[in-house]
Design an enzyme around this catalytic site. Structure first.
Site, PDB file in Angstrom:
ATOM      1  N   ASP A   1       0.800  -1.097   0.049  1.00 15.93           N
ATOM      2  CA  ASP A   1       0.036  -0.113  -0.012  1.00 15.93           C
ATOM      3  C   ASP A   1       0.855   1.408   0.004  1.00 15.93           C
ATOM      4  O   ASP A   1       1.154   1.902   1.050  1.00 15.93           O
ATOM      5  CB  ASP A   1      -0.961  -0.010   1.307  1.00 15.93           C
ATOM      6  CG  ASP A   1      -2.166   1.102   1.221  1.00 15.93           C
ATOM      7  OD1 ASP A   1      -2.131   1.681   0.139  1.00 15.93           O
ATOM      8  OD2 ASP A   1      -2.530   1.076   2.271  1.00 15.93           O
TER       9      ASP A   1
ATOM     10  N   GLU B   1      -2.554  10.721   0.591  1.00 18.81           N
ATOM     11  CA  GLU B   1      -3.626   9.461   0.455  1.00 18.81           C
ATOM     12  C   GLU B   1      -4.103   9.092   1.746  1.00 18.81           C
ATOM     13  O   GLU B   1      -5.240   9.112   2.013  1.00 18.81           O
ATOM     14  CB  GLU B   1      -3.449   8.603  -0.638  1.00 18.81           C
ATOM     15  CG  GLU B   1      -4.995   7.693  -0.998  1.00 18.81           C
ATOM     16  CD  GLU B   1      -5.045   6.618   0.180  1.00 18.81           C
ATOM     17  OE1 GLU B   1      -6.298   6.035  -0.066  1.00 18.81           O
ATOM     18  OE2 GLU B   1      -4.053   6.258   0.764  1.00 18.81           O
ATOM     19  N   GLU B   2      -3.070   8.760   2.837  1.00 14.40           N
ATOM     20  CA  GLU B   2      -3.240   8.261   3.885  1.00 14.40           C
ATOM     21  C   GLU B   2      -3.894   9.207   4.911  1.00 14.40           C
ATOM     22  O   GLU B   2      -4.398   8.781   5.878  1.00 14.40           O
ATOM     23  CB  GLU B   2      -2.184   7.436   4.347  1.00 14.40           C
ATOM     24  CG  GLU B   2      -1.863   6.369   3.540  1.00 14.40           C
ATOM     25  CD  GLU B   2      -2.399   5.073   3.692  1.00 14.40           C
ATOM     26  OE1 GLU B   2      -3.393   5.162   4.035  1.00 14.40           O
ATOM     27  OE2 GLU B   2      -2.170   4.130   2.809  1.00 14.40           O
TER      28      GLU B   2
END
Length: 440
Positions: A165, A197-198
């Site tokens: 990821d 994104e996280e």
């Protein structure tokens, strides 16, 4: 990938009707593979396998660079330099106006750069491959593992933060694009690798707001998102609503609690009710379910309150994440607010703060044959990419990638060589399908 939600699902399976995302169970015990491998194979022999493969070498080098959200600069520079050395024109898009240390990477083949300002040009990028280069903490170094009884190089396990990821997707997308361009130099491809994104998606949101990179009408007729999907095409993922429940009271000595007002006592009924909203029928004030995504789930992930056991607590709060199986985030807000008001009798000491943006379930395309089809529970950058309408119809959106979400944020994050290599083939299949559509 944002947390919540099967290992390798056969990409040769034909498309089937999607099944609800919850529950999903891991298909392999990765922790035991990492923990129990022995050293009968030398590290040199494992390194030789990686060194012999440009794909595996790139993936290793990218994973070896720490890029926890907020500190993506070095990883971004590495990806940008690699793409520039492989005949891409690279644009580093700053994500904030205060600094250029954090940037997205937008790249198109050098031969097509002249058409970037021509949104209607047949040579401008029309197929976008995108993923993210940031990871969750902590950084875990890259490592290779092999079962002592297995001599198949494809089963070598690649471990470390971001292997799954989503640096596995980044690597596979880049090499799929290189393969396509080697055979079809005029293929109108664009690559977008974002930061953040996280932690809320500020990178993708910045790209969406760029009138130069994301013009109106949209130049893209296909977007291929990269996240760990176990090599399945994802028919959609649940929506998201985040909020905080807070309460205030009045401090006092715990021996004389009637002299104070306990914020924890005030907040507990509200949290108990909120925790059950996914299990309560809609007609009774609960959150909706759907055949596609299953039931809406609620997670009270953090709680804080009080200063000591002998003090009546004056403050309490809890952070809540809701994964929406149906409806809109605005509708879900109203359900939550009504539930808290009803169970507390309108107690103004208890409030709900919707400080985070939300979104409803995200339906995605699965019309390319040859993939298994699934749904997932986790969130992605899909809702953060806001493309403008196209006069010829909607933009197709696909979600696909190597690895499993079940290890994505854990200390056992890993995937196999076979999964990474198969992802390249899968991305090429999706790209070719998009090229065939645009040519027809």
């Amino acid at each position: 990938m944002k947390p919540l939600t099967s290992l390798l699902l056969s990409a040769a399976l034909s498309a089937a009707a999607p099944h609800p995302a919850s529950p999903q169970a891991p298909l392999a015990d990765i922790p035991s593979i990492v923990g129990e491998t022995r050293t009968e194979f030398s590290q040199n022999s494992l390194d030789d396998v990686v060194n012999a493969s440009p794909l595996l070498s790139f993936h290793r080098d990218l994973v070896s660079i720490e890029s926890i959200s907020g500190n993506e600069g070095a990883a971004g520079a590495f990806v940008a330099d690699f793409l520039a050395s492989h005949n891409f024109t690279v644009i580093k898009q700053p994500v904030t106006t205060e600094s250029d240390a954090r940037f997205n990477i937008f790249a198109i083949p050098e031969s097509q750069y002249h058409s970037l300002d021509e949104s209607h040009s047949s040579h401008s990028p029309q197929i976008l491959l995108t993923s993210h280069i940031d990871t969750v903490p902590p950084f875990i170094p890259y490592s290779l593992h092999r079962d002592a009884n297995d001599t198949d190089d494809r089963n070598i396990l690649i471990a470390g933060r971001g292997t799954v990821d989503a640096k596995g997707s980044v690597a596979a997308q880049i090499f799929a694009a290189l393969d396509i361009l080697a055979a079809q130099p005029s293929a109108p491809l664009g690559l977008l690798f974002v930061v953040g994104e996280e932690t809320g998606g500020d990178g993708m949101k910045a790209f969406s707001q760029s009138t130069h990179l994301n013009p109106s009408p949209s130049r893209f007729h296909t977007v291929i998102f990269g996240e760990p999907t176990e090599l399945a095409l994802v028919a959609g993922h649940k929506g998201m609503l985040g909020f905080e429940v807070a309460a205030h009271g009045h401090a006092a000595h715990s021996g004389y609690p009637w002299l104070g007002e306990s914020a924890i006592s005030a907040i507990l009924p509200a949290l108990a009710r909120v925790d059950q909203l996914g299990d309560i029928p809609v007609e009774e004030g609960g959150l909706p379910a759907s055949d596609k995504y299953g039931r809406t789930t609620v997670n009270i992930g953090r709680m804080e309150g009080g200063v000591a056991t002998n003090v009546v607590p004056s403050k309490a709060r809890a952070g809540v994440a809701v994964r929406l199986a149906a409806g809109t985030h605005d509708e879900a807000r109203e359900v939550v607010l009504k539930a808290v008001r009803d169970v507390t009798g309108g107690d103004d000491r208890v409030v709900v703060n919707f400080s985070l943006e939300g979104y409803g379930p995200q339906d995605l395309d699965t019309d390319v044959p040859g993939f298994n089809i699934t749904t997932v529970n986790y969130g992605t950058d899909v809702p953060n990419l806001q493309l403008h309408p196209r006069p010829d119809g909607k933009v197709r959106r696909y979600l696909y990638g190597p690895g499993t979400i079940h290890v994505a944020h854990g200390d056992n994050e890993a995937l196999t060589v076979a999964q990474l290599e198969e992802a390249v083939r899968g991305y090429k299949k999706l790209i070719q399908a998009a090229l065939d559509r645009s040519a027809s």
